[in-house]
Design a protein around this motif. Sequence first.
Motif, PDB file in Angstrom:
ATOM      1  N   ALA A   1      59.001  16.449  62.613  1.00  0.00           N
ATOM      2  CA  ALA A   1      58.681  15.025  62.535  1.00  0.00           C
ATOM      3  C   ALA A   1      57.166  14.893  62.548  1.00  0.00           C
ATOM      4  O   ALA A   1      56.453  15.870  62.786  1.00  0.00           O
ATOM      5  N   ARG A   2      56.706  13.689  62.289  1.00  0.00           N
ATOM      6  CA  ARG A   2      55.280  13.400  62.397  1.00  0.00           C
ATOM      7  C   ARG A   2      55.079  12.369  63.491  1.00  0.00           C
ATOM      8  O   ARG A   2      55.971  11.587  63.795  1.00  0.00           O
ATOM      9  N   LEU A   3      53.922  12.392  64.085  1.00  0.00           N
ATOM     10  CA  LEU A   3      53.555  11.380  65.075  1.00  0.00           C
ATOM     11  C   LEU A   3      52.780  10.266  64.395  1.00  0.00           C
ATOM     12  O   LEU A   3      51.974  10.527  63.489  1.00  0.00           O
ATOM     13  N   GLN A  39      57.262   8.218  66.426  1.00  0.00           N
ATOM     14  CA  GLN A  39      57.554   9.243  65.430  1.00  0.00           C
ATOM     15  C   GLN A  39      57.817   8.668  64.045  1.00  0.00           C
ATOM     16  O   GLN A  39      58.261   7.538  63.901  1.00  0.00           O
ATOM     17  N   THR A  44      60.256   6.865  72.850  1.00  0.00           N
ATOM     18  CA  THR A  44      59.689   7.917  72.006  1.00  0.00           C
ATOM     19  C   THR A  44      59.854   7.658  70.514  1.00  0.00           C
ATOM     20  O   THR A  44      58.993   8.032  69.721  1.00  0.00           O
ATOM     21  N   ARG A  74      50.153   8.855  69.280  1.00  0.00           N
ATOM     22  CA  ARG A  74      50.203  10.283  69.602  1.00  0.00           C
ATOM     23  C   ARG A  74      50.082  10.539  71.098  1.00  0.00           C
ATOM     24  O   ARG A  74      50.888  11.251  71.693  1.00  0.00           O
ATOM     25  N   ASN A 106      63.591   9.833  62.321  1.00  0.00           N
ATOM     26  CA  ASN A 106      62.383  10.531  62.753  1.00  0.00           C
ATOM     27  C   ASN A 106      62.533  12.030  62.499  1.00  0.00           C
ATOM     28  O   ASN A 106      62.045  12.522  61.510  1.00  0.00           O
ATOM     29  N   TRP A 107      63.221  12.756  63.367  1.00  0.00           N
ATOM     30  CA  TRP A 107      63.349  14.201  63.212  1.00  0.00           C
ATOM     31  C   TRP A 107      64.165  14.556  61.967  1.00  0.00           C
ATOM     32  O   TRP A 107      65.224  14.000  61.733  1.00  0.00           O
ATOM     33  N   TYR A 140      53.167   9.497  73.131  1.00  0.00           N
ATOM     34  CA  TYR A 140      54.267  10.452  72.978  1.00  0.00           C
ATOM     35  C   TYR A 140      54.038  11.695  73.837  1.00  0.00           C
ATOM     36  O   TYR A 140      54.927  12.148  74.552  1.00  0.00           O
TER      37      TYR A 140
END
Length: 102
Positions: free
Chosen positions: A3-5, A80, A76, A10, A91-92, A13
């Motif tokens: 995933a990206r933040l 993401q 969270t 950032r 997200n993931w 998280y």
Amino acid sequence: MAARLRPELRERYLELHRNVWPEVEATITACGIRNFTIFVTGDVLFGYYEYVGEDYEADQARMAADEATQRWWAETGPCQLPFTEGSDAPNWEPLEEAWHLD
């Protein structure tokens, strides 16, 4: 999985993960997940875990139904983005295994 933040979230998280809620860790463990690690480089996340249960889909549903986990994901999730721009993943995104050494 990857995933990206969101750059502006950032630190939020990372702070959450420096202090993961014990009830969330307990649910993850109760759902058969072991050796869970999240790696970060820049604004990219890579996650790895081993599943030791017998019914992955049922354990994932049990985790998703857990109240503390839902609250955790509410904290969270907004931090993401999917790894691939334009992906429909929340997200993931799962990664395809290219090689494994036992």
